[in-house]
Write a protein that holds these residues in place. Structure first.
Motif, PDB file in Angstrom:
ATOM      1  N   ASP A 247       3.789  11.736  10.188  1.00  0.00           N
ATOM      2  CA  ASP A 247       3.352  10.792  11.223  1.00  0.00           C
ATOM      3  C   ASP A 247       2.099  10.025  10.829  1.00  0.00           C
ATOM      4  O   ASP A 247       1.567   9.244  11.605  1.00  0.00           O
ATOM      5  N   GLY A 248       1.632  10.245   9.607  1.00  0.00           N
ATOM      6  CA  GLY A 248       0.453   9.538   9.141  1.00  0.00           C
ATOM      7  C   GLY A 248       0.490   9.325   7.639  1.00  0.00           C
ATOM      8  O   GLY A 248       1.025  10.156   6.892  1.00  0.00           O
ATOM      9  N   LEU A 249      -0.051   8.217   7.206  1.00  0.00           N
ATOM     10  CA  LEU A 249      -0.087   7.866   5.793  1.00  0.00           C
ATOM     11  C   LEU A 249      -1.501   7.438   5.422  1.00  0.00           C
ATOM     12  O   LEU A 249      -2.161   6.740   6.199  1.00  0.00           O
ATOM     13  N   ALA A 250      -1.947   7.862   4.267  1.00  0.00           N
ATOM     14  CA  ALA A 250      -3.258   7.428   3.768  1.00  0.00           C
ATOM     15  C   ALA A 250      -3.083   6.828   2.379  1.00  0.00           C
ATOM     16  O   ALA A 250      -2.164   7.192   1.632  1.00  0.00           O
ATOM     17  N   ALA A 251      -3.975   5.903   2.024  1.00  0.00           N
ATOM     18  CA  ALA A 251      -3.902   5.239   0.721  1.00  0.00           C
ATOM     19  C   ALA A 251      -5.276   4.693   0.361  1.00  0.00           C
ATOM     20  O   ALA A 251      -6.190   4.641   1.199  1.00  0.00           O
ATOM     21  N   LEU A 252      -5.416   4.284  -0.884  1.00  0.00           N
ATOM     22  CA  LEU A 252      -6.639   3.628  -1.353  1.00  0.00           C
ATOM     23  C   LEU A 252      -6.332   2.175  -1.678  1.00  0.00           C
ATOM     24  O   LEU A 252      -5.250   1.844  -2.178  1.00  0.00           O
ATOM     25  N   LYS A 253      -7.312   1.337  -1.409  1.00  0.00           N
ATOM     26  CA  LYS A 253      -7.190  -0.093  -1.692  1.00  0.00           C
ATOM     27  C   LYS A 253      -8.341  -0.500  -2.598  1.00  0.00           C
ATOM     28  O   LYS A 253      -9.506  -0.248  -2.286  1.00  0.00           O
ATOM     29  N   GLY A 254      -8.018  -1.119  -3.731  1.00  0.00           N
ATOM     30  CA  GLY A 254      -9.038  -1.494  -4.690  1.00  0.00           C
ATOM     31  C   GLY A 254      -9.136  -3.000  -4.869  1.00  0.00           C
ATOM     32  O   GLY A 254      -8.136  -3.668  -5.125  1.00  0.00           O
ATOM     33  N   THR A 255     -10.344  -3.521  -4.716  1.00  0.00           N
ATOM     34  CA  THR A 255     -10.575  -4.953  -4.915  1.00  0.00           C
ATOM     35  C   THR A 255     -11.602  -5.158  -6.017  1.00  0.00           C
ATOM     36  O   THR A 255     -12.497  -4.334  -6.226  1.00  0.00           O
ATOM     37  N   GLN A 256     -11.472  -6.274  -6.709  1.00  0.00           N
ATOM     38  CA  GLN A 256     -12.409  -6.587  -7.778  1.00  0.00           C
ATOM     39  C   GLN A 256     -13.761  -7.021  -7.215  1.00  0.00           C
ATOM     40  O   GLN A 256     -13.836  -7.697  -6.191  1.00  0.00           O
ATOM     41  N   ASN A 257     -14.794  -6.582  -7.912  1.00  0.00           N
ATOM     42  CA  ASN A 257     -16.156  -6.968  -7.540  1.00  0.00           C
ATOM     43  C   ASN A 257     -16.923  -7.143  -8.842  1.00  0.00           C
ATOM     44  O   ASN A 257     -16.939  -6.237  -9.676  1.00  0.00           O
ATOM     45  N   ASP A 258     -17.522  -8.307  -9.024  1.00  0.00           N
ATOM     46  CA  ASP A 258     -18.202  -8.613 -10.282  1.00  0.00           C
ATOM     47  C   ASP A 258     -19.328  -7.640 -10.605  1.00  0.00           C
ATOM     48  O   ASP A 258     -19.772  -7.546 -11.741  1.00  0.00           O
ATOM     49  N   LYS A 259     -19.800  -6.911  -9.602  1.00  0.00           N
ATOM     50  CA  LYS A 259     -20.898  -5.985  -9.849  1.00  0.00           C
ATOM     51  C   LYS A 259     -20.457  -4.725 -10.592  1.00  0.00           C
ATOM     52  O   LYS A 259     -21.278  -4.028 -11.172  1.00  0.00           O
ATOM     53  N   TYR A 260     -19.151  -4.423 -10.526  1.00  0.00           N
ATOM     54  CA  TYR A 260     -18.698  -3.135 -11.033  1.00  0.00           C
ATOM     55  C   TYR A 260     -17.611  -3.271 -12.096  1.00  0.00           C
ATOM     56  O   TYR A 260     -16.859  -4.237 -12.138  1.00  0.00           O
ATOM     57  N   LYS A 261     -17.532  -2.253 -12.944  1.00  0.00           N
ATOM     58  CA  LYS A 261     -16.557  -2.249 -14.032  1.00  0.00           C
ATOM     59  C   LYS A 261     -15.141  -2.064 -13.514  1.00  0.00           C
ATOM     60  O   LYS A 261     -14.186  -2.595 -14.071  1.00  0.00           O
ATOM     61  N   THR A 262     -14.980  -1.232 -12.478  1.00  0.00           N
ATOM     62  CA  THR A 262     -13.659  -0.954 -11.946  1.00  0.00           C
ATOM     63  C   THR A 262     -13.569  -1.446 -10.509  1.00  0.00           C
ATOM     64  O   THR A 262     -14.567  -1.826  -9.892  1.00  0.00           O
ATOM     65  N   ASP A 263     -12.352  -1.426  -9.971  1.00  0.00           N
ATOM     66  CA  ASP A 263     -12.150  -1.892  -8.594  1.00  0.00           C
ATOM     67  C   ASP A 263     -12.993  -1.084  -7.613  1.00  0.00           C
ATOM     68  O   ASP A 263     -13.186   0.130  -7.774  1.00  0.00           O
ATOM     69  N   VAL A 264     -13.467  -1.760  -6.588  1.00  0.00           N
ATOM     70  CA  VAL A 264     -14.189  -1.109  -5.493  1.00  0.00           C
ATOM     71  C   VAL A 264     -13.147  -0.687  -4.455  1.00  0.00           C
ATOM     72  O   VAL A 264     -12.353  -1.500  -3.984  1.00  0.00           O
ATOM     73  N   LEU A 265     -13.157   0.605  -4.122  1.00  0.00           N
ATOM     74  CA  LEU A 265     -12.103   1.158  -3.279  1.00  0.00           C
ATOM     75  C   LEU A 265     -12.526   1.272  -1.823  1.00  0.00           C
ATOM     76  O   LEU A 265     -13.694   1.527  -1.507  1.00  0.00           O
ATOM     77  N   SER A 266     -11.546   1.103  -0.958  1.00  0.00           N
ATOM     78  CA  SER A 266     -11.689   1.433   0.453  1.00  0.00           C
ATOM     79  C   SER A 266     -10.516   2.321   0.836  1.00  0.00           C
ATOM     80  O   SER A 266      -9.558   2.467   0.077  1.00  0.00           O
ATOM     81  N   VAL A 267     -10.597   2.946   1.999  1.00  0.00           N
ATOM     82  CA  VAL A 267      -9.572   3.891   2.447  1.00  0.00           C
ATOM     83  C   VAL A 267      -8.774   3.289   3.587  1.00  0.00           C
ATOM     84  O   VAL A 267      -9.341   2.735   4.531  1.00  0.00           O
ATOM     85  N   LEU A 268      -7.446   3.416   3.465  1.00  0.00           N
ATOM     86  CA  LEU A 268      -6.560   2.955   4.535  1.00  0.00           C
ATOM     87  C   LEU A 268      -5.867   4.163   5.157  1.00  0.00           C
ATOM     88  O   LEU A 268      -5.407   5.069   4.451  1.00  0.00           O
ATOM     89  N   GLY A 269      -5.797   4.177   6.475  1.00  0.00           N
ATOM     90  CA  GLY A 269      -5.064   5.215   7.189  1.00  0.00           C
ATOM     91  C   GLY A 269      -4.088   4.589   8.153  1.00  0.00           C
ATOM     92  O   GLY A 269      -4.448   3.667   8.901  1.00  0.00           O
ATOM     93  N   VAL A 270      -2.845   5.050   8.135  1.00  0.00           N
ATOM     94  CA  VAL A 270      -1.808   4.489   9.005  1.00  0.00           C
ATOM     95  C   VAL A 270      -1.269   5.601   9.895  1.00  0.00           C
ATOM     96  O   VAL A 270      -0.880   6.662   9.416  1.00  0.00           O
ATOM     97  N   LYS A 271      -1.245   5.353  11.208  1.00  0.00           N
ATOM     98  CA  LYS A 271      -0.655   6.294  12.166  1.00  0.00           C
ATOM     99  C   LYS A 271       0.686   5.749  12.641  1.00  0.00           C
ATOM    100  O   LYS A 271       0.826   4.555  12.915  1.00  0.00           O
ATOM    101  N   LEU A 272       1.667   6.648  12.761  1.00  0.00           N
ATOM    102  CA  LEU A 272       3.010   6.238  13.160  1.00  0.00           C
ATOM    103  C   LEU A 272       3.433   6.930  14.449  1.00  0.00           C
ATOM    104  O   LEU A 272       4.566   7.364  14.598  1.00  0.00           O
ATOM    105  N   ARG A 273       2.528   7.023  15.379  1.00  0.00           N
ATOM    106  CA  ARG A 273       2.830   7.728  16.620  1.00  0.00           C
ATOM    107  C   ARG A 273       3.605   6.854  17.600  1.00  0.00           C
ATOM    108  O   ARG A 273       4.408   7.337  18.384  1.00  0.00           O
ATOM    109  N   GLY A 274       3.366   5.590  17.595  1.00  0.00           N
ATOM    110  CA  GLY A 274       4.050   4.693  18.523  1.00  0.00           C
ATOM    111  C   GLY A 274       5.099   3.859  17.805  1.00  0.00           C
ATOM    112  O   GLY A 274       5.543   4.176  16.702  1.00  0.00           O
ATOM    113  N   THR A 275       5.468   2.755  18.432  1.00  0.00           N
ATOM    114  CA  THR A 275       6.474   1.872  17.840  1.00  0.00           C
ATOM    115  C   THR A 275       5.881   0.988  16.763  1.00  0.00           C
ATOM    116  O   THR A 275       6.587   0.531  15.871  1.00  0.00           O
TER     117      THR A 275
END
Length: 993
Positions: A247-275
């Protein structure tokens, strides 16, 4: 003639081992190349309805494998060549209608491809409809999965047509969705990863296309076929993780940022309790208040939802070097910016000018320096100077006596340390850091209310010195992030003393001073569970230098009201309030039966259901019998005491499993003379077991051992021990045979263990030796503190004397062999006795004094902690120098009369190569017969197949010469000059083909 026929018939009935081997050739090392056997790990799989058993026959060396689909109720069987592999991804659909498995390139194709590196070999997937054997093939498949309980589709993620040339290249590939009912296929492009939830109702997809066009996180409804775009950005999405309920999914999202060598990550959470799926996002870039500076979200830990979907758990780690900083340094070197010339530089230049003879010359020089500096500045350049990047830095490692971890250990774990992630949490409103440098690692307990952590940094230095482990135990409230130290300096003699959390997540067990305790987290109280019980849960069979190591517990009950504990023999059910304790098995101690394992028949269980029968493995300490027993429940649904033996044989019986949706049980059986095979029963009593596999198809072609015997003996120190004696092929009563004695601590329990012929990393294989007319004797060794070498003498020599009384062993033709710790025992034994006519020692410890102070290179730790806390069973040398001298083979090297074959590799990361060299050079100086084999670049054992083949053959040649009077190999009788080595190897390769 009739009498002869009758005699032959009687012999066939009463001497099965003799007739089995009569007229059959022994297996040779050449024959081993073609040997196939059921893979030990992942080689079998039972369908959910119990109707089908799949098993893989793979080559023990370098040949091709075959997958067999066997009907469990009749003889129906399908066979499929699957190429050169030892591990095969395979799975049934949840409704048992379909079976899918990977097919790999064959050995010939792989060999040809090795000549053109970089060219990928495609892998296939076969889909079999079990009712009619219809086969559907899919080309160039990377991974595949059925959609869980729904079982309507097979998803196949294809390999890219051309491999990605750079790390930043798009990872998207074609995904095929194959509808099982209709055979229709849908292609979805640019898919980097896919993951079904448990029920199979939802498919999560990450899209990764060229230029990141259309990249996103998608959810596909497997019932309607509709796809929802959950998030869409010029970013990369990864680490898809479903909750167990789906009923729930989590993932990482990486975007480029000139300040860093690798992608800057954020966290995504998806709930599937409703429609409509509900998205939660945590972006650390927008949280400068709470997110720690110089940290980033870690790509090395998958994000997860807590069970109630209220919080996201994920990892954070130190950030990478900023790109802008790196580029700035690069620009400084290539296009230096103007910089003023310092007064010190001016003065240095003037002092170096030998043409200055007067005040006038000095004034001219000062003017010239000023002019040169101005001219350089106008050109946009700089006066040459020695910057940070121009300095030749020394390559040095600094070892300090206060280092908690040896520098060598830090080198081994350097990348791991850099990528280490700390656990953090986001509750939808606020970021909370759960671990830090004071508490680095925790493990969330069930229900995600609390996490329990062990922190050993305070004691790391002492542990690295003497091998005794301590840790502080913490509890973390996963709602608030509050950390509490609940136990300080808990001694951990073994893993069994570490915390094990309950199924409700509110309690944990731990071992202390020979007892098990319960810690109740909400009340913050500890209770000694075992102090009043009439037994001990200390592992008295563990003879390492540890104080009161515990026998590992079996686990928590599903209602968290009981724990199942093991003493050395029996299983106990103990209530967490300490008021109830029942010996469930009852007869273990009395009849010397070990109840070692509870079989987990439901892989998805949450704790042990005490309302259902428990299946346990039984092992007879002195009979060597084994089997499976059951602890039943009464009409009220409570476990009754006593075990009902279901299987109890002079064999090794194990590996009990059950079909997911049917009362179909599978177990394995083997003996030294019968390969491991699997049996199926439709009864909970495991009656009428029917063999459904046919292991080792080459087995019947060769002579095999005639059987086994158990030898009882008493060590010189009064310990009651046993040894396993394996008879040679074609054994005849009254005839004595050349014998190899092999050992490694306690191994008599292998009396009924089947061993496939193969090229091991040590050269040793008991099945090949017994097939070739050798008896093999494996005695137990138990250890006395400060006498690891003498312990071998006190155990092995009495064992051999007892084995000689069987009349099987020729006392004039005995050899010994061991590897690593067994190699040490071999090197030591030949300094104390001339009983053996030949000895082979692999990677032996030979000088305990120097070995103590060397590094265990594979881990980077010191041998000292192994000597004092583990296998060495010694105190520090300066506490007892005599113990080190009297147990060092090198110290007694003058006594040796036994020809010795040594194996020690130059890249050995466990026992330093110098140990083998010390022994070899000492023996050579004393003109003792010794040959050392050193395989270039090999570690503690041989990994490369040509090396394994070579040494296995040479070791048998060595023993054949000394124990069978066969001709001496040239490498032993006269040696091989370096200039002749290539020719020598070429001849042997041709000979062995």
């Amino acid at each position: 003639m009739k009498r002869c026929l009758l005699l032959g018939l009687l012999l066939s009935l009463y001497l099965p081992g003799w007739t089995q081997s009569k007229g059959k050739p022994p297996i040779t090392w050449k024959d081993v190349t073609n040997w196939k056997a059921i893979s030990t790990f992942g080689g079998t799989q039972l369908s959910p309805d119990g109707e089908w058993m799949a098993y893989v026959l793979s080559s023990v060396a370098e040949g091709d494998a075959e997958l067999i689909l066997q009907k469990t109720k009749d003889s129906t069987q399908y066979r499929y060549p699957i190429g050169a592999t030892t591990f095969v991804p395979m799975n049934y659909s949840d409704d048992s209608r379909f079976f899918a498995f990977k097919v790999f390139p064959n050995a010939k194709e792989k060999k040809a491809a090795s000549k053109t590196p970089g060219k990928p070999l495609p892998e296939k997937v076969f889909l079999i409809e079990l009712a009619n054997r219809k086969k559907t093939e899919f080309e160039r498949v990377s991974s595949f999965a059925f959609n869980g309980e729904k079982a309507s589709h097979l998803a196949l993620l294809l390999s890219p047509a051309t491999p990605a040339m750079t790390p930043t290249a798009p990872k998207g590939r074609d995904l095929l969705l194959y509808e099982l009912s209709s055979g229709k296929t849908q292609n979805i492009g640019n898919v980097a990863d896919m993951n079904f939830n448990k029920k199979g109702e939802w498919l999560a997809l990450t899209i990764d296309a060229t230029e990141k066009a259309g990249n996103g996180l998608h959810l596909r409804n497997m019932t309607t076929g509709l796809t929802s775009i959950i998030d869409n950005d010029k970013a990369r999405y990864q680490s898809l993780t479903w909750t167990e309920k789906g009923d729930g999914l989590a993932a990482l999202k990486g975007t480029q940022n000139d300040k860093y060598k690798t992608d800057v990550l954020s966290v995504l959470g998806v709930k599937l309790r409703g429609t409509t799926p509900e998205l939660t996002v945590y972006d650390p870039g927008k949280d400068s208040l709470n997110f720690p500076k110089k940290m980033k979200i870690s790509p090395n830990r998958r994000p997860t939802w807590t069970e109630d979907l209220s919080r996201l758990l994920f990892g954070i780690q130190k950030e990478d070097l900023a790109k802008k900083e790196a580029e700035a340094k690069k620009d400084t070197v290539q296009k230096p910016k103007p910089s003023p010339v310092s007064e010190a530089e001016k003065l240095a230049k003037i002092k170096a000018d030998t043409t200055i003879k007067s005040i006038e010359d000095l004034q001219k020089a000062l003017a010239k320096v000023k002019t040169d500096s101005a001219r350089v500045a106008q050109r946009g350049g700089t006066v040459p100077s020695q910057g940070k990047d121009d300095i030749d830095k020394p390559e040095v490692t600094i070892w300090n006596w206060q280092d908690k971890r040896l520098q060598s250990r830090q080198q081994v774990t350097e990348m791991q340390d850099k990528q280490f992630s700390f656990l953090a949490m986001y509750d939808g409103k606020k970021f909370i850091r759960l671990t830090d440098s004071t508490l680095m690692t925790v493990r969330p307990a069930a229900k995600d209310l609390y996490a329990v952590g062990l922190e050993d940094q305070t004691y790391e230095l002492e542990t690295s010195l003497d091998g005794q482990n301590y840790a502080d135990i913490y509890v973390v409230d996963l709602k608030t992030g509050v950390k509490t130290k609940v136990i300080e300096k808990l001694y951990l003699p073994s893993y069994a003393s570490s915390p094990m959390t309950s199924e409700d997540g509110t309690k944990f067990t731990y071992g202390k001073d020979g007892h098990f305790y319960i810690y109740d987290i909400p009340s913050k109280t500890s209770l000694n569970l075992t102090e009043k019980l009439p037994t001990s849960f200390v592992d008295t069979e563990d003879d390492h230098n540890q104080k009161k190591p515990m026998v590992p517990m079996l686990g928590w009950s599903s209602d968290s009201k009981y724990v199942l504990l093991r003493d050395v023999w029996d299983i106990w059910k103990v209530s967490v309030d300490g008021k109830e304790a029942v010996n469930l098995t009852k007869n273990g101690r009395k009849e010397k039966i070990h109840y070692t394992t509870r079989y987990k028949l439901d892989p998805e269980e949450k704790g042990i259901n005490l309302k259902q029968p428990l299946y346990v493995r039984m092992y007879g300490e002195f009979t060597k019998k084994s089997g499976i027993g059951r602890i039943d429940v009464d009409k009220k649904g409570n476990l009754v005491t006593g075990v009902k033996p279901l299987l109890w044989e002079d064999a090794s019986v194990s590996n009990l499993s059950k079909a997911k949706k049917a009362n179909v049980y599978v177990f394995s059986r083997e003996t030294f003379t019968d390969p491991t095979d699997y049996f199926v029963s439709t009864s909970p009593e495991l009656t009428s077991g029917k063999q459904i596999t046919k292991n080792t198809p080459e087995f019947e072609k060769y002579a095999w051992s005639s059987g086994v015997r158990l030898v009882d003996y008493v060590s010189d120190k009064g310990d009651t021990l046993q040894g396993a004696l394996f008879l040679p092929a074609g054994y005849e009563t009254g005839k004595k045979y050349p014998t190899i004695v092999y050992y490694y601590e306690k191994l008599s329990q292998t009396l009924h263990a089947y061993t496939n012929p193969g090229y091991s990393g040590t050269g040793w294989n008991p099945s090949v030796y017994t097939s070739n007319g050798y008896a093999v004797f494996i005695p137990d060794i138990v250890y006395k503190m400060n006498d690891p070498g003498m312990s071998a003498v006190w155990c092995v020599l009495p064992a051999v004397k007892a084995a000689l009384k069987t009349g099987v062993i020729d006392e004039t033709k005995m050899g010994i062999h061991g590897h690593s710790w067994g190699g040490y025992q071999t090197s030591f034994l030949i300094t104390q006795t001339n009983l053996f006519k030949a000895a082979a020692a692999g990677a032996p410890l030979t000088d305990m004094v120097s070995m103590y102070n060397l590094i265990y290179k594979n881990s980077g730790t010191s041998n000292g902690q192994i000597f004092e806390g583990s296998q060495g069973r010694l105190v520090a040398p300066w506490e007892n120098w005599d113990a080190y001298y009297r147990n060092s083979p090198l110290h007694h090297v003058k006594n040796i009369q036994t020809p010795l074959l040594l194996l020690h590799n130059d890249a050995d990361g466990a026992v330093d190569f110098t140990q083998g060299i010390e022994y070899y050079t000492a023996l050579r100086r004393l003109k003792k017969p010794v040959v050392l084999f050193q395989y270039k670049g090999e570690n503690h054992g041989l990994a490369k197949l040509p090396n394994r083949k070579d040494y296995a053959a040479r070791m048998m040649e060595f023993f054949d010469y000394h124990l069978k009077n066969k001709p001496a190999p040239d490498w032993w009788s006269k040696g091989i000059e370096r200039s002749q080595l290539e020719e020598h190897l070429e001849k042997r390769i041709l000979f062995n083909k």
